[in-house]
Design a protein around this motif. Structure first.
Motif, PDB file in Angstrom:
ATOM      1  N   THR A  89     -34.356 -27.195  28.058  1.00 53.75           N
ATOM      2  CA  THR A  89     -33.557 -26.460  27.083  1.00 53.75           C
ATOM      3  C   THR A  89     -33.653 -27.062  25.681  1.00 53.75           C
ATOM      4  O   THR A  89     -33.820 -26.323  24.707  1.00 53.75           O
ATOM      5  N   PRO A  90     -33.544 -28.394  25.516  1.00 58.57           N
ATOM      6  CA  PRO A  90     -33.653 -28.938  24.151  1.00 58.57           C
ATOM      7  C   PRO A  90     -35.014 -28.676  23.516  1.00 58.57           C
ATOM      8  O   PRO A  90     -35.114 -28.594  22.289  1.00 58.57           O
ATOM      9  N   ALA A  91     -36.058 -28.546  24.325  1.00 65.71           N
ATOM     10  CA  ALA A  91     -37.367 -28.200  23.767  1.00 65.71           C
ATOM     11  C   ALA A  91     -37.338 -26.810  23.160  1.00 65.71           C
ATOM     12  O   ALA A  91     -37.946 -26.554  22.112  1.00 65.71           O
ATOM     13  N   MET A  92     -36.585 -25.908  23.793  1.00 57.69           N
ATOM     14  CA  MET A  92     -36.490 -24.543  23.254  1.00 57.69           C
ATOM     15  C   MET A  92     -35.742 -24.533  21.933  1.00 57.69           C
ATOM     16  O   MET A  92     -36.113 -23.821  20.999  1.00 57.69           O
ATOM     17  N   ALA A  93     -34.681 -25.334  21.831  1.00 54.36           N
ATOM     18  CA  ALA A  93     -33.948 -25.410  20.566  1.00 54.36           C
ATOM     19  C   ALA A  93     -34.841 -25.947  19.462  1.00 54.36           C
ATOM     20  O   ALA A  93     -34.841 -25.443  18.331  1.00 54.36           O
ATOM     21  N   MET A  94     -35.630 -26.987  19.784  1.00 55.80           N
ATOM     22  CA  MET A  94     -36.520 -27.578  18.804  1.00 55.80           C
ATOM     23  C   MET A  94     -37.632 -26.613  18.405  1.00 55.80           C
ATOM     24  O   MET A  94     -37.937 -26.439  17.214  1.00 55.80           O
ATOM     25  N   LEU A  95     -38.245 -25.961  19.396  1.00 59.30           N
ATOM     26  CA  LEU A  95     -39.372 -25.081  19.118  1.00 59.30           C
ATOM     27  C   LEU A  95     -38.952 -23.797  18.412  1.00 59.30           C
ATOM     28  O   LEU A  95     -39.755 -23.188  17.699  1.00 59.30           O
ATOM     29  N   THR A  96     -37.711 -23.379  18.606  1.00 58.95           N
ATOM     30  CA  THR A  96     -37.213 -22.224  17.847  1.00 58.95           C
ATOM     31  C   THR A  96     -37.321 -22.504  16.354  1.00 58.95           C
ATOM     32  O   THR A  96     -37.761 -21.652  15.573  1.00 58.95           O
ATOM     33  N   ARG A  97     -36.947 -23.708  15.962  1.00 57.97           N
ATOM     34  CA  ARG A  97     -37.045 -24.089  14.544  1.00 57.97           C
ATOM     35  C   ARG A  97     -38.487 -24.374  14.137  1.00 57.97           C
ATOM     36  O   ARG A  97     -38.946 -23.944  13.081  1.00 57.97           O
ATOM     37  N   SER A  98     -39.215 -25.087  15.003  1.00 51.35           N
ATOM     38  CA  SER A  98     -40.584 -25.467  14.671  1.00 51.35           C
ATOM     39  C   SER A  98     -41.488 -24.252  14.485  1.00 51.35           C
ATOM     40  O   SER A  98     -42.340 -24.226  13.585  1.00 51.35           O
ATOM     41  N   LEU A  99     -41.303 -23.248  15.329  1.00 44.07           N
ATOM     42  CA  LEU A  99     -42.123 -22.037  15.247  1.00 44.07           C
ATOM     43  C   LEU A  99     -41.519 -20.991  14.299  1.00 44.07           C
ATOM     44  O   LEU A  99     -42.008 -19.873  14.214  1.00 44.07           O
ATOM     45  N   ARG A 100     -40.436 -21.379  13.642  1.00 44.38           N
ATOM     46  CA  ARG A 100     -39.770 -20.512  12.662  1.00 44.38           C
ATOM     47  C   ARG A 100     -39.429 -19.141  13.250  1.00 44.38           C
ATOM     48  O   ARG A 100     -39.629 -18.098  12.633  1.00 44.38           O
ATOM     49  N   ALA A 101     -38.900 -19.207  14.458  1.00 44.78           N
ATOM     50  CA  ALA A 101     -38.515 -17.984  15.153  1.00 44.78           C
ATOM     51  C   ALA A 101     -37.126 -17.536  14.703  1.00 44.78           C
ATOM     52  O   ALA A 101     -36.323 -18.325  14.211  1.00 44.78           O
ATOM     53  N   ALA A 166     -46.755 -30.215  25.005  1.00 49.16           N
ATOM     54  CA  ALA A 166     -47.268 -31.337  24.213  1.00 49.16           C
ATOM     55  C   ALA A 166     -46.477 -31.501  22.921  1.00 49.16           C
ATOM     56  O   ALA A 166     -46.247 -32.635  22.465  1.00 49.16           O
ATOM     57  N   ARG A 167     -46.049 -30.387  22.338  1.00 49.49           N
ATOM     58  CA  ARG A 167     -45.242 -30.477  21.115  1.00 49.49           C
ATOM     59  C   ARG A 167     -43.914 -31.179  21.383  1.00 49.49           C
ATOM     60  O   ARG A 167     -43.455 -32.012  20.599  1.00 49.49           O
ATOM     61  N   TYR A 168     -43.300 -30.844  22.521  1.00 46.27           N
ATOM     62  CA  TYR A 168     -42.021 -31.482  22.842  1.00 46.27           C
ATOM     63  C   TYR A 168     -42.210 -32.960  23.174  1.00 46.27           C
ATOM     64  O   TYR A 168     -41.367 -33.804  22.822  1.00 46.27           O
ATOM     65  N   ILE A 169     -43.278 -33.294  23.855  1.00 47.51           N
ATOM     66  CA  ILE A 169     -43.540 -34.697  24.190  1.00 47.51           C
ATOM     67  C   ILE A 169     -43.577 -35.548  22.920  1.00 47.51           C
ATOM     68  O   ILE A 169     -42.976 -36.627  22.850  1.00 47.51           O
ATOM     69  N   GLU A 170     -44.279 -35.084  21.906  1.00 45.93           N
ATOM     70  CA  GLU A 170     -44.356 -35.841  20.656  1.00 45.93           C
ATOM     71  C   GLU A 170     -42.997 -35.907  19.964  1.00 45.93           C
ATOM     72  O   GLU A 170     -42.630 -36.925  19.379  1.00 45.93           O
ATOM     73  N   PHE A 171     -42.240 -34.818  20.033  1.00 48.88           N
ATOM     74  CA  PHE A 171     -40.889 -34.799  19.456  1.00 48.88           C
ATOM     75  C   PHE A 171     -40.006 -35.840  20.135  1.00 48.88           C
ATOM     76  O   PHE A 171     -39.307 -36.617  19.474  1.00 48.88           O
ATOM     77  N   ALA A 172     -40.034 -35.882  21.472  1.00 50.97           N
ATOM     78  CA  ALA A 172     -39.181 -36.815  22.206  1.00 50.97           C
ATOM     79  C   ALA A 172     -39.583 -38.260  21.931  1.00 50.97           C
ATOM     80  O   ALA A 172     -38.726 -39.136  21.731  1.00 50.97           O
ATOM     81  N   LYS A 173     -40.872 -38.542  21.905  1.00 50.43           N
ATOM     82  CA  LYS A 173     -41.338 -39.910  21.638  1.00 50.43           C
ATOM     83  C   LYS A 173     -40.889 -40.391  20.263  1.00 50.43           C
ATOM     84  O   LYS A 173     -40.613 -41.585  20.067  1.00 50.43           O
ATOM     85  N   ALA A 174     -40.795 -39.478  19.309  1.00 52.34           N
ATOM     86  CA  ALA A 174     -40.374 -39.855  17.958  1.00 52.34           C
ATOM     87  C   ALA A 174     -38.922 -40.309  17.910  1.00 52.34           C
ATOM     88  O   ALA A 174     -38.494 -40.931  16.935  1.00 52.34           O
ATOM     89  N   ALA A 175     -38.148 -40.011  18.968  1.00 51.48           N
ATOM     90  CA  ALA A 175     -36.753 -40.445  19.021  1.00 51.48           C
ATOM     91  C   ALA A 175     -36.616 -41.887  19.504  1.00 51.48           C
ATOM     92  O   ALA A 175     -35.511 -42.429  19.528  1.00 51.48           O
ATOM     93  N   PHE A 176     -37.719 -42.501  19.899  1.00 50.42           N
ATOM     94  CA  PHE A 176     -37.709 -43.893  20.336  1.00 50.42           C
ATOM     95  C   PHE A 176     -38.254 -44.762  19.200  1.00 50.42           C
ATOM     96  O   PHE A 176     -39.244 -44.397  18.567  1.00 50.42           O
ATOM     97  N   PRO A 177     -37.598 -45.892  18.894  1.00 47.14           N
ATOM     98  CA  PRO A 177     -38.020 -46.703  17.747  1.00 47.14           C
ATOM     99  C   PRO A 177     -39.505 -47.067  17.807  1.00 47.14           C
ATOM    100  O   PRO A 177     -40.002 -47.543  18.832  1.00 47.14           O
ATOM    101  N   ARG A 178     -40.190 -46.836  16.726  1.00 45.65           N
ATOM    102  CA  ARG A 178     -41.634 -47.025  16.683  1.00 45.65           C
ATOM    103  C   ARG A 178     -42.039 -48.488  16.903  1.00 45.65           C
ATOM    104  O   ARG A 178     -43.105 -48.778  17.449  1.00 45.65           O
TER     105      ARG A 178
END
Length: 455
Positions: A89-101, A166-178
């Motif tokens: 579900t959080p991937a859908m919330a993120m992709l709604t914005r990312s894909l400018r839907a 794959a888009r969500y995977i990169e989004f989630a990884k970005a939430a972990f300190p680099r």
């Protein structure tokens, strides 16, 4: 006190988290879902541009029925449809914005068994719909579909997006300190045979963890069945078997998480909120001077936050109401004891995986055991029981009202009651909390008995 029944106005289709029910019955039949899609399309078509809706789902068998019905409804209303397949579900919330839907849709009944399903909606900003918007959708459904039909030349187009995971995977990884890594951390991840079964283990592995995955073999029927955040026993057993440092259990649509430590002891949403709030306060990342949770949050969390100079803002049950309060108060951490945690620095709705990554970030930075880190406070004794009913409103019965009043009198200032109707199932939820565990149990059982007799 008697809790809010979660309804505003006279909503007939929508509950606390979208539309939900038994698959191929009631609101969840293909014809009703098609009408729902057309009505939603009418609400979200505004302007002359090509309108776009993204649709994801979990792993239930009925998703194969609901997805094409929704797709037909949106296309018939003139909206282009992007199909993303099984995703959290959080991937859908993120992709709604990312894909400018203009709209995002998740087909899921969350933690419910496979035979239920549901539809959750996100606006173009990635937030769930307001009560007012849901009531407008219901009104348009009652009007019938004719007014919302697009002409033959204006029908929507349908396209499948293959790289959404794959888009969500990169989004989630970005939430972990680099600067941090999970090298040397052994993790058990239970994906509930649900929407996170591919992406969640991948994120943890790419961050360096040694990953043991369970609940990653969906067959359409086994979502949430003896696995996931509502049945964490397999996760706890796997932690012992594999001598893991931590266990992470998602629910069917991966918007909530329950954790266990290396000893197999459960860490619930209240402890997770306390841990993240305390960590973020130390780094200056905490905003709004507190945390938002619901009336179900343990009094121990309230005391812990108060000792840190932080506030606990309570709302009625439902992550949507938590998010509304977070936005109103400028707070960036909120959630529920169930493990539905919203971190607005990263997303607009609960995200079980991103939440778990915040816990893992503390584990990685402090180098201590999860059992040492995640026990932030001693919870007050709390008991929640559900009573199923067939019709009417048992809470209106005089005997139930009398039992509630008697329980409140017994508690005085040393405890509290939260009694409410579920917004997704025909259940009365009775929660008691106080300093005396024996008294809490007695009060809750007396009220449940009264409800059962009136149901």
């Amino acid at each position: 006190m008697r809790g809010d029944d979660q309804m505003t106005g006279k909503r007939e289709i929508f509950g606390t988290d979208g539309v939900r029910g038994l698959a191929n019955a009631g609101a969840m039949t293909p014809d009703n879902i098609l009408r729902l899609g057309m009505a939603v399309g009418r609400v979200f078509k505004n302007g002359s541009h090509r309108h776009r809706v993204v649709i994801g789902k979990d792993t239930r068998l009925s998703g194969y029925m609901i997805e094409p019905a929704l797709t037909a409804g949106f296309a018939a209303s003139g909206m282009d449809v992007f199909l993303l397949g099984p995703l959290p579900t959080p991937a859908m919330a993120m992709l709604t914005r990312s894909l400018r839907a203009d709209l995002g849709v998740m087909i899921s009944a969350s933690h419910n068994p496979y035979h239920d399903n549901g539809v959750k909606f996100f606006g173009p900003d990635g937030f769930k719909l307001s009560d007012e918007t849901e009531m407008e959708i219901e009104r348009l459904m009652r009007e019938g579909p004719d007014a919302g039909r697009a002409g033959a030349a204006d029908l929507g187009r349908v396209k499948r997006i293959d790289d959404a995971g794959a888009r969500y995977i990169e989004f989630a990884k970005a939430a972990f300190p680099r600067r941090q890594s999970l090298d040397g951390v052994r993790v058990v991840i239970d994906c509930a045979n649900g929407a996170g079964y591919k992406v969640a283990p991948t994120v943890l592995w790419e961050l360096g963890a040694e990953v043991k995955s369970i609940g990653v073999e969906p067959n359409g029927f086994n979502i949430n069945h003896e696995v996931g955040s509502t049945s964490p026993e397999k996760m706890q057993k796997a932690v012992h078997e594999y001598r893991a440092d931590i266990g992470i259990a998602l629910d069917g649509d991966a918007d909530r998480v329950i954790i266990c430590d290396e000893q197999g002891h459960i860490v619930d949403g209240d402890q997770i909120l306390a841990l993240i709030a305390n960590a973020w306060k130390k780094t200056g990342a905490l905003k709004g001077g507190g945390v938002v949770s619901t009336v179900m949050a343990n009094m121990g969390l309230d005391k812990f936050l108060g000792d840190q100079g932080l506030k606990l803002e309570r709302t009625k049950v439902g992550d949507r109401y938590v998010v509304e309060e977070m936005r109103a108060k400028g707070i960036n951490i909120g959630g529920e004891p169930s493990g539905h945690v919203v971190l607005s620095d990263y997303g607009t709705t609960g995200d079980g995986l991103v939440t778990a990554l915040q816990v893992l970030a503390v584990v990685a930075s402090e180098g201590r055991k999860v059992s040492d880190i995640c026990r932030c406070f001693a919870p007050f004794p709390q008991l929640l029981k559900n009573v199923r009913y067939k019709g009417g409103d048992p809470l209106d019965a005089d005997a139930v009202k009398a039992a509630i009043k008697a329980g409140e009198d017994k508690f005085g200032k040393a405890g509290r009651l939260v009694i409410r109707k579920s917004g997704t199932e025909p259940l009365i939820r009775v929660m008691g909390e106080g300093e005396n565990e024996t008294l809490v149990r007695a009060v809750v059982e007396d009220i449940c008995a009264a409800v059962e007799a009136a149901a």
